[in-house]
Design a protein around this motif. Structure first.
Motif, PDB file in Angstrom:
ATOM      1  N   PHE A  69       0.975  -1.218   0.131  1.00  0.00           N
ATOM      2  CA  PHE A  69       0.278  -0.058   0.049  1.00  0.00           C
ATOM      3  C   PHE A  69       0.959   1.305   0.156  1.00  0.00           C
ATOM      4  CE2 PHE A  69      -2.482   3.453   1.960  1.00  0.00           C
ATOM      5  CZ  PHE A  69      -3.558   3.529   1.507  1.00  0.00           C
ATOM      6  N   ASN A  70       1.966   1.264   0.883  1.00  0.00           N
ATOM      7  CA  ASN A  70       2.784   2.520   0.871  1.00  0.00           C
ATOM      8  C   ASN A  70       3.558   2.588  -0.264  1.00  0.00           C
ATOM      9  OD1 ASN A  70       1.688   3.533   3.469  1.00  0.00           O
ATOM     10  ND2 ASN A  70       3.521   2.234   4.408  1.00  0.00           N
ATOM     11  N   ASN A  71       3.993   1.589  -0.919  1.00  0.00           N
ATOM     12  CA  ASN A  71       4.657   1.643  -2.159  1.00  0.00           C
ATOM     13  C   ASN A  71       3.864   2.288  -3.382  1.00  0.00           C
ATOM     14  OD1 ASN A  71       7.660   0.545  -2.661  1.00  0.00           O
ATOM     15  ND2 ASN A  71       6.575  -0.441  -1.010  1.00  0.00           N
ATOM     16  N   VAL A  72       2.573   1.811  -3.500  1.00  0.00           N
ATOM     17  CA  VAL A  72       1.773   2.258  -4.394  1.00  0.00           C
ATOM     18  C   VAL A  72       1.262   3.706  -4.279  1.00  0.00           C
ATOM     19  CG1 VAL A  72      -0.416   2.054  -5.411  1.00  0.00           C
ATOM     20  CG2 VAL A  72       1.060   0.089  -5.123  1.00  0.00           C
ATOM     21  N   THR A  73       1.083   3.862  -2.965  1.00  0.00           N
ATOM     22  CA  THR A  73       0.188   5.394  -2.645  1.00  0.00           C
ATOM     23  C   THR A  73       1.494   6.273  -2.262  1.00  0.00           C
ATOM     24  OG1 THR A  73       0.042   4.978  -0.099  1.00  0.00           O
ATOM     25  CG2 THR A  73      -1.547   4.153  -1.664  1.00  0.00           C
ATOM     26  N   PHE A  74       2.686   5.980  -1.928  1.00  0.00           N
ATOM     27  CA  PHE A  74       3.613   6.862  -1.634  1.00  0.00           C
ATOM     28  C   PHE A  74       3.251   7.369  -0.138  1.00  0.00           C
ATOM     29  CE2 PHE A  74       7.395   9.560  -2.086  1.00  0.00           C
ATOM     30  CZ  PHE A  74       8.221   8.840  -2.830  1.00  0.00           C
ATOM     31  N   TRP A  75       2.925   6.512   0.758  1.00  0.00           N
ATOM     32  CA  TRP A  75       2.745   6.803   2.088  1.00  0.00           C
ATOM     33  C   TRP A  75       1.390   7.825   2.216  1.00  0.00           C
ATOM     34  CZ3 TRP A  75       7.629   6.497   0.354  1.00  0.00           C
ATOM     35  CH2 TRP A  75       8.267   5.362   0.794  1.00  0.00           C
ATOM     36  N   ALA A  76       0.385   7.434   1.399  1.00  0.00           N
ATOM     37  CA  ALA A  76      -0.752   8.342   1.813  1.00  0.00           C
ATOM     38  C   ALA A  76      -1.496   7.757   2.639  1.00  0.00           C
ATOM     39  CB  ALA A  76      -1.820   8.317   0.258  1.00  0.00           C
ATOM     40  N   ASN A  97      -8.496   7.099  -0.529  1.00  0.00           N
ATOM     41  CA  ASN A  97      -7.097   6.455  -0.942  1.00  0.00           C
ATOM     42  C   ASN A  97      -7.416   4.881  -1.259  1.00  0.00           C
ATOM     43  OD1 ASN A  97      -5.846   9.025  -1.268  1.00  0.00           O
ATOM     44  ND2 ASN A  97      -5.253   8.940   1.003  1.00  0.00           N
ATOM     45  N   LEU A  98      -8.172   4.189  -0.459  1.00  0.00           N
ATOM     46  CA  LEU A  98      -8.227   2.852  -0.714  1.00  0.00           C
ATOM     47  C   LEU A  98      -8.998   2.325  -1.884  1.00  0.00           C
ATOM     48  CD1 LEU A  98      -9.163   1.256   2.868  1.00  0.00           C
ATOM     49  CD2 LEU A  98      -7.264   0.582   1.380  1.00  0.00           C
ATOM     50  N   ARG A  99      -9.958   3.419  -2.329  1.00  0.00           N
ATOM     51  CA  ARG A  99     -10.613   3.286  -3.661  1.00  0.00           C
ATOM     52  C   ARG A  99      -9.532   3.402  -4.707  1.00  0.00           C
ATOM     53  NH1 ARG A  99     -12.177   6.228  -7.653  1.00  0.00           N
ATOM     54  NH2 ARG A  99     -11.531   8.231  -6.639  1.00  0.00           N
ATOM     55  N   LYS A 100      -8.706   4.334  -4.619  1.00  0.00           N
ATOM     56  CA  LYS A 100      -7.806   4.723  -5.788  1.00  0.00           C
ATOM     57  C   LYS A 100      -6.695   3.762  -5.727  1.00  0.00           C
ATOM     58  CE  LYS A 100      -6.017   8.794  -5.924  1.00  0.00           C
ATOM     59  NZ  LYS A 100      -5.436  10.183  -5.575  1.00  0.00           N
ATOM     60  N   PHE A 101      -6.243   3.416  -4.611  1.00  0.00           N
ATOM     61  CA  PHE A 101      -5.324   2.309  -4.822  1.00  0.00           C
ATOM     62  C   PHE A 101      -5.881   0.896  -5.152  1.00  0.00           C
ATOM     63  CE2 PHE A 101      -4.152  -1.827  -2.516  1.00  0.00           C
ATOM     64  CZ  PHE A 101      -2.709  -1.819  -2.518  1.00  0.00           C
ATOM     65  N   ASN A 110      -1.050  -4.820   3.169  1.00  0.00           N
ATOM     66  CA  ASN A 110      -0.190  -4.499   4.149  1.00  0.00           C
ATOM     67  C   ASN A 110       1.089  -5.186   4.188  1.00  0.00           C
ATOM     68  OD1 ASN A 110      -1.808  -2.471   5.177  1.00  0.00           O
ATOM     69  ND2 ASN A 110      -3.363  -4.249   6.172  1.00  0.00           N
ATOM     70  N   THR A 111       1.180  -6.071   3.344  1.00  0.00           N
ATOM     71  CA  THR A 111       2.375  -6.891   3.291  1.00  0.00           C
ATOM     72  C   THR A 111       3.861  -6.279   2.829  1.00  0.00           C
ATOM     73  OG1 THR A 111       1.258  -8.870   2.338  1.00  0.00           O
ATOM     74  CG2 THR A 111       3.522  -9.164   2.222  1.00  0.00           C
ATOM     75  N   PRO A 112       4.697  -6.375   3.714  1.00  0.00           N
ATOM     76  CA  PRO A 112       5.848  -5.640   3.522  1.00  0.00           C
ATOM     77  C   PRO A 112       6.539  -6.330   2.426  1.00  0.00           C
ATOM     78  CG  PRO A 112       5.846  -6.235   5.934  1.00  0.00           C
ATOM     79  CD  PRO A 112       4.623  -7.093   5.163  1.00  0.00           C
ATOM     80  N   LEU A 113       7.415  -5.433   1.419  1.00  0.00           N
ATOM     81  CA  LEU A 113       8.062  -6.276   0.263  1.00  0.00           C
ATOM     82  C   LEU A 113       9.592  -6.451   0.497  1.00  0.00           C
ATOM     83  CD1 LEU A 113       6.188  -3.658  -2.523  1.00  0.00           C
ATOM     84  CD2 LEU A 113       5.641  -6.159  -2.040  1.00  0.00           C
ATOM     85  N   GLY A 114       9.907  -5.898   1.689  1.00  0.00           N
ATOM     86  CA  GLY A 114      11.426  -6.025   2.038  1.00  0.00           C
ATOM     87  C   GLY A 114      12.315  -5.249   1.027  1.00  0.00           C
ATOM     88  N   ASP A 115      13.499  -5.178   1.407  1.00  0.00           N
ATOM     89  CA  ASP A 115      14.485  -4.372   1.001  1.00  0.00           C
ATOM     90  C   ASP A 115      14.588  -4.761  -0.705  1.00  0.00           C
ATOM     91  OD1 ASP A 115      16.665  -2.554   0.682  1.00  0.00           O
ATOM     92  OD2 ASP A 115      18.326  -4.201   1.076  1.00  0.00           O
TER      93      ASP A 115
END
Length: 599
Positions: free
Chosen positions: A451-458, A464-468, A489-494
């Motif tokens: 979510f944070n990767n796509v929304t850039f921490w929106a 924002n969930l709808r837009k995501f 909410n899954t972390p993608l790792g380094d």
């Protein structure tokens, strides 16, 4: 001009900190003065205290206090009896006041330190934010990382050491002044001796400063090599080159250690010399004072008490100053980095906004880097809204440079660019870039959730969930996200280690779609992917065509088969333009490129 040169030469460190903290420095100095004054007054009361303790019948102890007799006079005028208890009470009150101002002094220094470091970090981040891309590509990544993450901590240490030195110097001045008031001859002789001894320490300070700056420079190089070791680990490991590269890193470590050892030697020498030299000076002056200048024991004792405090601060000054000099390289490194960022600051001369992207037109555009020849020459082309424009050609032909000029990362060195008929220089670059998405060969994935990767921490709210969800649907990511344990909410790792190359590219695409851009750049977006992943990304590109303006840079020509217009770039110029079928039938070079890729 002469005064300015004197200030810069003798007070360059003070000027540096003053530029960040302003007149707060003088408040800190004033608090230190109060600490020294109340402490000195309390010490002075030891003389009448001893006298009254020896002879309780003595009504006043002011005879031997000289210029400090006002302390006893204060008690007398207040109608307070001169007794051990009253003197101790008065002395205690003075030391309590000293403690209060010491607290204020220490807490205020901590506040200034926090403010200084915060402003310095903000200044460097702001400089990095505003540096032009053209200037940035010429900077050393290792130096930037080492300065922002390592050298800034040395600056913090230098701040603490410098202001410890400054405060100790103020207290030294206060106690020396009190000693001069008590017995000026004795104080003057000790001061002269201290000045002469300081000449020896000054030589060691210079050597330490040189070593500190060298360590910072060596640290930049080491960080640069270390970053490259991480970036190219796979290659170095697969080819057994890592052992050789490791030796290069080891040599860098040895060089840094060598200079650190020098600083350690100078520090140890200073620590060993300080107290013996000071003791010799004091003993020598006492002998001269008693035998040749007729000084009285009581005046020497009072002056010596002040000097006991003062000499402690002489030691403290030399210790803290040595520590400051040993960390001075951090100040040099951060100052140089800020200057480098400022020298390459991108000029955004206007705040004029713009509407939607219309036509982009390049007229006789050329570009060259300062140290090289022409990269692009006489480029004239148009990009119309919602067209898919592709740029192909051999490596080094200038494709990426041309697209970087179109999207505003680089400024042409000749010709001009118009957007909606308006010179680009008249438009706000930040607004313009806010309408542009950029998909690179190596996907940009942050060590955070999907979510944070796509929304850039929106903010994670319903809108924002709808837009995501809409963005991942357009990027063909919905199935991938649905299968994850924690879904979005899954972390993608380094660097997105938990996703495949194709999935990372689609996450990059989803980010730009969430941003609601108007132009999307695909810079070799499929060149590092397998065939299946390439086909998925190609489907993404096809699905976006007609909805967005697409700028495609490709080596794999299958990805640009459906482009509205393809520009063949050779030797920095457009050698041919047309759709895929037109170029295939009319341009032998393009025809040969297609046949070599066999699709």
């Amino acid at each position: 001009m002469l005064l300015k040169n004197i200030v810069e030469k003798n007070f360059k460190y003070f000027s540096y900190f003053f530029s960040y903290l302003g007149y707060n420095i003088f408040l800190l100095i004033f608090l230190s003065v109060l600490v020294g004054v109340f402490d000195g007054f309390g010490l002075a009361l030891f003389i009448p205290l001893f006298e009254v303790a020896v002879d309780p019948a003595k009504s006043s102890g002011s005879d031997t206090l000289g210029e400090f007799s006002f302390l006893i006079d204060f008690l007398t005028n207040a109608g307070i009896e001169i007794s051990i208890g009253n003197i101790l009470t008065f002395m205690t009150s003075l030391f309590v006041l000293k403690g209060f101002f010491k607290f204020m002094d220490s807490y205020f220094k901590v506040s200034l330190q926090i403010s200084f470091v915060k402003r310095l970090r903000f200044q460097m981040l702001d400089g990095l934010s505003h540096v032009s891309y053209q200037h940035f590509v010429g900077l050393d990544a290792g130096r930037i990382q080492n300065t922002l993450s390592g050298e800034v901590y040395k600056v913090t240490g230098a701040f603490i050491s410098y202001f410890n030195t400054l405060q100790h110097a103020v207290l030294l001045f206060v106690y020396t002044g009190l000693a001069l008031i008590s017995d000026w001859k004795f104080a003057l002789l000790v001061s002269i001796g201290g000045f002469l001894s300081n000449l020896i320490f000054k030589i060691l300070f210079r050597k330490t400063e040189t070593a500190s700056i060298t360590i910072s420079n060596k640290g930049h190089a080491f960080q640069s090599y270390l970053i490259q070791a991480v970036q190219h680990f796979k290659y170095l490991k697969a080819t057994s080159y890592f052992a050789k590269y490791q030796r290069k890193l080891v040599n860098q470590i040895h060089e840094i250690e060598s200079f650190q050892r020098k600083i350690g030697f100078y520090n140890s020498l200073l620590n060993g010399l300080r107290e013996p030299m000071i003791l010799v000076i004091v003993v020598f002056v006492i002998i001269i004072q008693i035998n040749f200048l007729g000084g009285t024991l009581s005046s020497i004792m009072l002056s010596l008490m002040f000097f006991y405090r003062a000499l402690n601060y002489v030691i403290s000054i030399q210790s803290s100053w040595q520590m400051f000099i040993s960390q001075f390289g951090g100040i040099v490194a951060t100052s140089e980095m800020i200057k480098m960022f400022d020298s390459g600051k991108e000029e955004n001369k206007t705040t004029n906004s713009m509407g939607d992207f219309g036509q982009i037109r390049l007229d006789q555009v050329g570009f060259r880097f300062k140290e090289n020849g022409d990269v692009l020459k006489n480029i004239t082309l148009e990009v119309n809204p919602k067209e898919a424009i592709a740029f192909v050609g051999p490596s080094g032909s200038g494709k990426t440079t041309l697209v970087n000029i179109i999207v505003g990362l680089l400024e042409p060195t000749q010709g001009n660019i118009r957007i909606n008929g308006v010179e680009r220089s008249a438009l706000d670059l930040s607004v313009l870039r806010g309408k542009i998405g950029y998909i690179t060969q190596e996907p940009v994935i942050f060590n955070d959730t999907v979510f944070n990767n796509v929304t850039f921490w929106a903010e994670k709210n319903p809108e924002n969930l709808r837009k995501f969800n809409q963005a991942i649907e357009l990027a063909n990511l919905s199935e991938f996200v649905a299968k994850l344990d924690q879904r979005e909410n899954t972390p993608l790792g380094d660097n997105g280690v938990r996703a495949s190359g194709g999935q990372k590219q689609r996450i990059s695409i989803a980010r730009e779609l969430f941003k609601e851009v108007e132009i999307i750049v695909f810079d070799e977006a499929t060149s590092a992917l397998d065939s299946d992943s390439e086909n998925v990304i190609q489907e993404n590109i096809n699905s976006l065509q007609g909805k967005y303006t697409l700028l495609l840079i490709a080596h794999r020509l299958s990805t640009i088969k459906n482009a509205d217009c393809i520009h063949l770039i050779k030797d920095g110029q457009i050698s041919a333009s047309g759709d895929f079928e037109t170029l295939m039938s009319q341009n032998n070079y393009f025809n040969k490129m297609v046949k070599l890729q066999e699709f």
